[in-house]
Design a protein around this motif. Structure first.
Motif, PDB file in Angstrom:
ATOM      1  N   TRP A  49       0.807  -1.209   0.000  1.00 61.55           N
ATOM      2  CA  TRP A  49       0.000   0.000   0.000  1.00 61.55           C
ATOM      3  C   TRP A  49       0.843   1.264   0.000  1.00 61.55           C
ATOM      4  CZ3 TRP A  49      -4.840  -0.371  -1.316  1.00 61.55           C
ATOM      5  CH2 TRP A  49      -5.499  -1.585  -1.117  1.00 61.55           C
ATOM      6  N   VAL A  50       2.098   1.154   0.385  1.00 60.79           N
ATOM      7  CA  VAL A  50       2.946   2.347   0.357  1.00 60.79           C
ATOM      8  C   VAL A  50       3.133   2.835  -1.077  1.00 60.79           C
ATOM      9  CG1 VAL A  50       5.069   0.959   0.245  1.00 60.79           C
ATOM     10  CG2 VAL A  50       5.150   3.315   1.123  1.00 60.79           C
ATOM     11  N   PHE A  51       3.172   1.884  -2.040  1.00 56.29           N
ATOM     12  CA  PHE A  51       3.268   2.276  -3.448  1.00 56.29           C
ATOM     13  C   PHE A  51       1.936   2.828  -3.959  1.00 56.29           C
ATOM     14  CE2 PHE A  51       6.747  -0.825  -3.112  1.00 56.29           C
ATOM     15  CZ  PHE A  51       7.785  -0.078  -3.653  1.00 56.29           C
ATOM     16  N   VAL A  52       0.842   2.270  -3.466  1.00 56.90           N
ATOM     17  CA  VAL A  52      -0.468   2.765  -3.880  1.00 56.90           C
ATOM     18  C   VAL A  52      -0.671   4.200  -3.427  1.00 56.90           C
ATOM     19  CG1 VAL A  52      -2.962   2.403  -3.680  1.00 56.90           C
ATOM     20  CG2 VAL A  52      -1.422   0.439  -3.864  1.00 56.90           C
ATOM     21  N   TYR A  53      -0.277   4.501  -2.179  1.00 54.15           N
ATOM     22  CA  TYR A  53      -0.432   5.861  -1.676  1.00 54.15           C
ATOM     23  C   TYR A  53       0.455   6.842  -2.442  1.00 54.15           C
ATOM     24  CZ  TYR A  53      -2.648   3.430   2.224  1.00 54.15           C
ATOM     25  OH  TYR A  53      -3.475   2.636   2.978  1.00 54.15           O
ATOM     26  N   ASP A  54       1.566   6.324  -2.945  1.00 54.19           N
ATOM     27  CA  ASP A  54       2.504   7.182  -3.678  1.00 54.19           C
ATOM     28  C   ASP A  54       2.197   7.240  -5.174  1.00 54.19           C
ATOM     29  OD1 ASP A  54       4.863   8.827  -3.580  1.00 54.19           O
ATOM     30  OD2 ASP A  54       5.908   7.233  -4.672  1.00 54.19           O
ATOM     31  N   ALA A  55       1.123   6.541  -5.606  1.00 53.13           N
ATOM     32  CA  ALA A  55       0.814   6.443  -7.033  1.00 53.13           C
ATOM     33  C   ALA A  55       0.570   7.796  -7.698  1.00 53.13           C
ATOM     34  CB  ALA A  55      -0.384   5.523  -7.241  1.00 53.13           C
TER      35      ALA A  55
END
Length: 273
Positions: A49-55
């Motif tokens: 989810w850290v990548f999703v939030y940074d998308a």
């Protein structure tokens, strides 16, 4: 007393569903929600989810790298673009050649054998439609090696199911009165096909063929990602070296090609049908 008999009173109230039906409906929606929650958990079990939030920031950075497009790169795209058009065109023609006999074998009113020929033809048509052209390309590249031939055959094998299904359905929907009129003249089986069935399905056949060519233009543009040639190979090469302005230019060319093929397809279908 008379009024009571003529207009009996009832305390029953009308309901859209019976209590049992209402209970089954709620049970159905409960199962749907539970299934959705389960599928969501399965799909997101390994999501970082850290990548999703940074998308949003990553997307903004990528778009910034992609623009402006590298316009001078167009000189290197003409040949791959021509290869893509050839893959779609030759693949469509080859698919038509293989699909037409299968359609006549699969149609109930033209098949020579409902026990052998028709099931075999239907199996080939279903198998062709079940396998995506990208998967066909992967298989053929591993057999034939990378190049345009694998792309042409992948488009052809995928087109068999599409053309064959729509065509055999058109054959089964032909007007029997016209066929009976030709049969009454003492015509042979080949003459019945030639004069009673083929004239009825020709407009549908032309429309299906042009429509499939239009679809194949789009599909052939990505076959190069797996080594089947065309502009997709150029796209894969640009992605490998992170040349984002080149990627943008290729995407614009693909988009323009699809728009033009859609326009040509619509004009041809309108002229024929």
């Amino acid at each position: 007393m008379t009024e009571t008999l003529m207009h009996p009173r009832s305390d029953a109230q009308w309901r859209h569903r019976t209590p049992r039906g209402q209970l089954l409906l709620w049970l159905f929606w409960l199962i749907v929600v539970a299934l959705f929650v389960y599928c969501w958990n399965v799909m997101t079990a390994r999501t970082m989810w850290v990548f999703v939030y940074d998308a949003p920031q990553a997307a903004q950075d990528l778009v910034g790298r992609m623009f402006p497009p590298r316009w001078d790169y167009m000189t290197r795209l003409w040949k791959p673009l021509w290869d893509t058009i050839n893959i779609a065109t030759l693949g469509t023609l080859l698919g038509i050649v293989m699909a037409v006999p299968l359609a006549f074998l699969a149609a109930q009113n033209t098949t020579p054998s409902r026990l052998l020929a028709r099931p075999a033809a239907l199996f080939i048509i279903v198998a062709s439609r079940s396998i995506n052209s990208l998967i066909w390309a992967l298989l053929l590249v591993s057999i034939l090696g990378p190049g345009l031939l694998a792309g042409i055959l992948a488009i052809a094998f995928r087109s068999i199911g599409f053309i064959g299904k729509l065509l055999y359905e058109a054959i089964e929907e032909t007007d029997p009165k016209q066929i009976e009129a030709v049969t009454a003249t003492g015509a042979s089986r080949a003459q019945i096909l030639n004069y009673g069935i083929v004239p009825q399905i020709m407009p549908t056949f032309y429309g299906i063929s042009v429509f499939r060519w239009d679809i194949n233009i789009r599909e052939s543009a990505i076959l190069g990602l797996v080594g089947a040639g065309g502009i997709g190979a150029q796209l894969q090469a640009s992605l490998n070296v992170l040349a984002w302005p080149q990627v943008t230019m290729i995407i614009l060319v693909i988009l323009g090609t699809v728009v033009v093929s859609e326009w040509v397809s619509a004009k041809v279908r309108h002229a024929i049908i």
